[in-house]
Design a protein around this motif. Structure first.
Motif, PDB file in Angstrom:
ATOM      1  N   HIS A 215       0.660  -1.175  -0.116  1.00  0.00           N
ATOM      2  CA  HIS A 215       0.074  -0.155   0.094  1.00  0.00           C
ATOM      3  C   HIS A 215       0.703   1.178   0.022  1.00  0.00           C
ATOM      4  O   HIS A 215       0.749   2.196  -0.611  1.00  0.00           O
ATOM      5  N   ARG A 216       2.017   1.273   0.549  1.00  0.00           N
ATOM      6  CA  ARG A 216       2.888   2.478   0.988  1.00  0.00           C
ATOM      7  C   ARG A 216       3.567   2.789  -0.439  1.00  0.00           C
ATOM      8  O   ARG A 216       3.786   3.911  -0.925  1.00  0.00           O
ATOM      9  N   GLU A 217       4.079   1.591  -1.217  1.00  0.00           N
ATOM     10  CA  GLU A 217       4.544   1.718  -2.523  1.00  0.00           C
ATOM     11  C   GLU A 217       3.604   2.073  -3.398  1.00  0.00           C
ATOM     12  O   GLU A 217       3.948   3.078  -4.294  1.00  0.00           O
ATOM     13  N   GLU A 218       2.377   1.700  -3.327  1.00  0.00           N
ATOM     14  CA  GLU A 218       1.349   2.329  -4.336  1.00  0.00           C
ATOM     15  C   GLU A 218       1.018   3.777  -4.048  1.00  0.00           C
ATOM     16  O   GLU A 218       0.915   4.356  -5.088  1.00  0.00           O
ATOM     17  N   ASP A 221       3.916   5.692  -5.654  1.00  0.00           N
ATOM     18  CA  ASP A 221       3.965   5.727  -7.011  1.00  0.00           C
ATOM     19  C   ASP A 221       2.590   6.854  -7.487  1.00  0.00           C
ATOM     20  O   ASP A 221       2.727   7.583  -8.399  1.00  0.00           O
ATOM     21  N   GLN A 222       1.488   6.886  -6.500  1.00  0.00           N
ATOM     22  CA  GLN A 222       0.418   7.682  -6.865  1.00  0.00           C
ATOM     23  C   GLN A 222       0.946   9.237  -6.707  1.00  0.00           C
ATOM     24  O   GLN A 222       0.834  10.161  -7.438  1.00  0.00           O
ATOM     25  N   VAL A 223       1.722   9.355  -5.573  1.00  0.00           N
ATOM     26  CA  VAL A 223       2.111  10.851  -5.504  1.00  0.00           C
ATOM     27  C   VAL A 223       3.250  11.306  -6.569  1.00  0.00           C
ATOM     28  O   VAL A 223       2.925  12.716  -6.961  1.00  0.00           O
ATOM     29  N   ARG A 224       4.218  10.297  -7.094  1.00  0.00           N
ATOM     30  CA  ARG A 224       5.036  10.612  -8.189  1.00  0.00           C
ATOM     31  C   ARG A 224       4.172  11.099  -9.316  1.00  0.00           C
ATOM     32  O   ARG A 224       4.452  12.114  -9.918  1.00  0.00           O
ATOM     33  N   SER A 225       3.148  10.003  -9.731  1.00  0.00           N
ATOM     34  CA  SER A 225       2.106  10.409 -10.690  1.00  0.00           C
ATOM     35  C   SER A 225       1.550  11.854 -10.560  1.00  0.00           C
ATOM     36  O   SER A 225       1.355  12.723 -11.496  1.00  0.00           O
ATOM     37  N   ALA A 226       0.929  12.147  -9.459  1.00  0.00           N
ATOM     38  CA  ALA A 226       0.126  13.445  -9.142  1.00  0.00           C
ATOM     39  C   ALA A 226       1.192  14.616  -9.292  1.00  0.00           C
ATOM     40  O   ALA A 226       0.994  15.396  -9.968  1.00  0.00           O
ATOM     41  N   LEU A 227       2.457  14.553  -9.053  1.00  0.00           N
ATOM     42  CA  LEU A 227       3.437  15.600  -9.067  1.00  0.00           C
ATOM     43  C   LEU A 227       3.751  15.701 -10.506  1.00  0.00           C
ATOM     44  O   LEU A 227       3.883  16.651 -11.163  1.00  0.00           O
ATOM     45  N   ALA A 228       3.703  14.503 -11.314  1.00  0.00           N
ATOM     46  CA  ALA A 228       4.030  14.835 -12.652  1.00  0.00           C
ATOM     47  C   ALA A 228       3.051  14.962 -13.482  1.00  0.00           C
ATOM     48  O   ALA A 228       3.108  15.836 -14.484  1.00  0.00           O
ATOM     49  N   ALA A 229       1.833  15.130 -12.812  1.00  0.00           N
ATOM     50  CA  ALA A 229       0.476  15.658 -13.596  1.00  0.00           C
ATOM     51  C   ALA A 229       0.318  17.109 -13.326  1.00  0.00           C
ATOM     52  O   ALA A 229      -0.607  17.738 -13.525  1.00  0.00           O
ATOM     53  N   GLY A 230       1.362  17.510 -12.408  1.00  0.00           N
ATOM     54  CA  GLY A 230       1.212  19.352 -12.159  1.00  0.00           C
ATOM     55  C   GLY A 230       0.599  19.333 -10.890  1.00  0.00           C
ATOM     56  O   GLY A 230       0.566  20.702 -10.500  1.00  0.00           O
ATOM     57  N   ILE A 241      -5.437  12.054  -5.151  1.00  0.00           N
ATOM     58  CA  ILE A 241      -5.211  10.516  -4.929  1.00  0.00           C
ATOM     59  C   ILE A 241      -5.836   9.693  -3.850  1.00  0.00           C
ATOM     60  O   ILE A 241      -5.726   8.684  -3.820  1.00  0.00           O
ATOM     61  N   TYR A 242      -6.453  10.582  -3.021  1.00  0.00           N
ATOM     62  CA  TYR A 242      -7.141  10.241  -1.745  1.00  0.00           C
ATOM     63  C   TYR A 242      -8.710   9.801  -1.863  1.00  0.00           C
ATOM     64  O   TYR A 242      -9.482  10.234  -1.093  1.00  0.00           O
ATOM     65  N   THR A 243      -9.046   9.601  -3.224  1.00  0.00           N
ATOM     66  CA  THR A 243     -10.423   9.677  -3.709  1.00  0.00           C
ATOM     67  C   THR A 243     -11.196   8.496  -3.003  1.00  0.00           C
ATOM     68  O   THR A 243     -12.087   8.444  -3.066  1.00  0.00           O
ATOM     69  N   ASP A 244     -10.249   7.543  -2.536  1.00  0.00           N
ATOM     70  CA  ASP A 244     -10.985   6.323  -1.941  1.00  0.00           C
ATOM     71  C   ASP A 244     -11.032   6.277  -0.652  1.00  0.00           C
ATOM     72  O   ASP A 244     -11.802   5.400  -0.026  1.00  0.00           O
ATOM     73  N   GLN A 260       5.316  11.624   2.527  1.00  0.00           N
ATOM     74  CA  GLN A 260       5.881  11.260   1.330  1.00  0.00           C
ATOM     75  C   GLN A 260       6.698  11.974   0.434  1.00  0.00           C
ATOM     76  O   GLN A 260       7.689  11.743  -0.077  1.00  0.00           O
ATOM     77  N   LEU A 261       6.135  13.405   0.418  1.00  0.00           N
ATOM     78  CA  LEU A 261       7.128  14.405  -0.144  1.00  0.00           C
ATOM     79  C   LEU A 261       8.300  14.250   0.265  1.00  0.00           C
ATOM     80  O   LEU A 261       9.507  14.235  -0.456  1.00  0.00           O
ATOM     81  N   ASP A 262       8.614  14.583   1.712  1.00  0.00           N
ATOM     82  CA  ASP A 262       9.834  14.275   2.339  1.00  0.00           C
ATOM     83  C   ASP A 262      10.688  13.054   1.903  1.00  0.00           C
ATOM     84  O   ASP A 262      11.844  13.270   1.745  1.00  0.00           O
ATOM     85  N   TYR A 263      10.100  11.920   1.901  1.00  0.00           N
ATOM     86  CA  TYR A 263      10.870  10.770   1.555  1.00  0.00           C
ATOM     87  C   TYR A 263      11.382  10.807   0.163  1.00  0.00           C
ATOM     88  O   TYR A 263      12.185  10.532   0.194  1.00  0.00           O
ATOM     89  N   LEU A 264      10.270  11.394  -0.600  1.00  0.00           N
ATOM     90  CA  LEU A 264      10.841  11.459  -2.277  1.00  0.00           C
ATOM     91  C   LEU A 264      11.938  12.352  -2.195  1.00  0.00           C
ATOM     92  O   LEU A 264      12.684  12.149  -3.261  1.00  0.00           O
ATOM     93  N   ASN A 265      11.877  13.465  -1.568  1.00  0.00           N
ATOM     94  CA  ASN A 265      12.941  14.444  -1.534  1.00  0.00           C
ATOM     95  C   ASN A 265      14.108  13.979  -0.799  1.00  0.00           C
ATOM     96  O   ASN A 265      15.248  14.841  -0.617  1.00  0.00           O
TER      97      ASN A 265
END
Ligand SMILES: [Zn+2]
Length: 267
Positions: A215-218, A221-230, A241-244, A260-265
């Motif tokens: 779930h964390r990996e997913e 990935d969603q955060v990466r996609s959201a960032l890529a989508a602007g 991404i928290y529509t569910d 997650q942003l801290d982690y990715l950074n």
């Protein structure tokens, strides 16, 4: 949902009994699980997570703890968040027992009581609990292994339903490491039951921990996609991404996204 219908309140293993606090919410699920732990017929009991400062709940916990002429040996906190710890001072007063916690600011009692460090063993009349540091949900989180029942108390590190959030004082890198370590521990010690701080008991620890890790990996990935989508802000990412999940927990989800942003950074 009412407590009787969930089977949480009064749930027992051979040595542990759950008393559900009356503080249900989207964040606390059915409410906080307060645990009483003792050897059968032992004169002393350990209490894990007194819960909120709710007089009715604390009196009920105290009455159950001292039933049959028992005494409370010690009160332990899985972490310092108020839904677990706010009632600690009052229960300590009712029971005349010290409070042990990883966070020095949460300890109470004679000699300012003791800490809860990784590898510590807490014993009460032969009942043994092993402290497992579990930083991530919060910096001060610990899990408690009850080897005699092959059970692990997980606090908010693993919940009985859904997944947990990374709180403002948590860290996702630590959390992922903790989940991996709990998985190893579960295999090594043949843990058969997770006893969470909220929600029902989990009888498939490995399956649950694998789900948490994937779930964390997913989500990453969603955060990466959201960032890529602007998406720019944590709030924008949450809305994408928290529509569910229920919108009432979006503010908490924002903390998870920040983590997650801290982690990715690489922070
Ligand atoms: Zn909690």
């Amino acid at each position: 949902m009412n407590a009787a219908s969930t089977g949480i309140d009064g749930f027992r293993t051979r040595r542990a009994t759950c008393l559900l606090a009356p503080n249900p919410s989207p964040m606390t699920l059915d409410g906080t699980n307060t645990w009483l732990i003792a050897e059968p017929d032992s004169p002393s009991v350990v209490v894990v997570d007194p819960g909120p400062d709710d007089e009715g709940h604390l009196r009920r916990v105290h009455a159950a703890a001292v039933a049959g002429d028992r005494r409370v040996a010690t009160i332990l906190l899985t972490h310092g968040h108020p839904d677990h710890s706010a009632g600690a001072a009052r229960l300590a007063e009712l029971a005349g027992a010290p409070v042990r916690a990883a966070d020095p600011a949460r300890r109470l009692g004679p000699g300012n009581s003791e800490g809860l460090a990784d590898g510590d063993v807490v014993t009460a009349s032969g009942c043994e609990l092993r402290v497992v540091a579990a930083p991530g949900h919060s910096a001060d989180s610990v899990c408690l292994l009850l080897p005699a029942d092959n059970a692990l108390f997980t606090g908010d590190t693993v919940l009985g339903r859904g997944t947990t959030v990374i709180a403002a004082d948590g860290n996702l890198g630590d959390y992922l490491r903790t989940l991996g370590e709990l998985r190893d521990l579960t295999e090594a010690r043949e843990v058969g039951l997770l006893l969470p701080g909220h929600g029902p008991m989990l009888a498939d620890p490995i399956g649950t921990l694998d789900y948490y890790l994937s779930h964390r990996e997913e989500r990453l990935d969603q955060v990466r996609s959201a960032l890529a989508a602007g998406a720019k802000t944590p709030a924008e990412i949450v809305a994408m991404i928290y529509t569910d999940v229920d919108q009432s927990v979006w503010p908490a989800a924002e903390w998870s996204v920040r983590a997650q942003l801290d982690y990715l950074n690489g922070l």
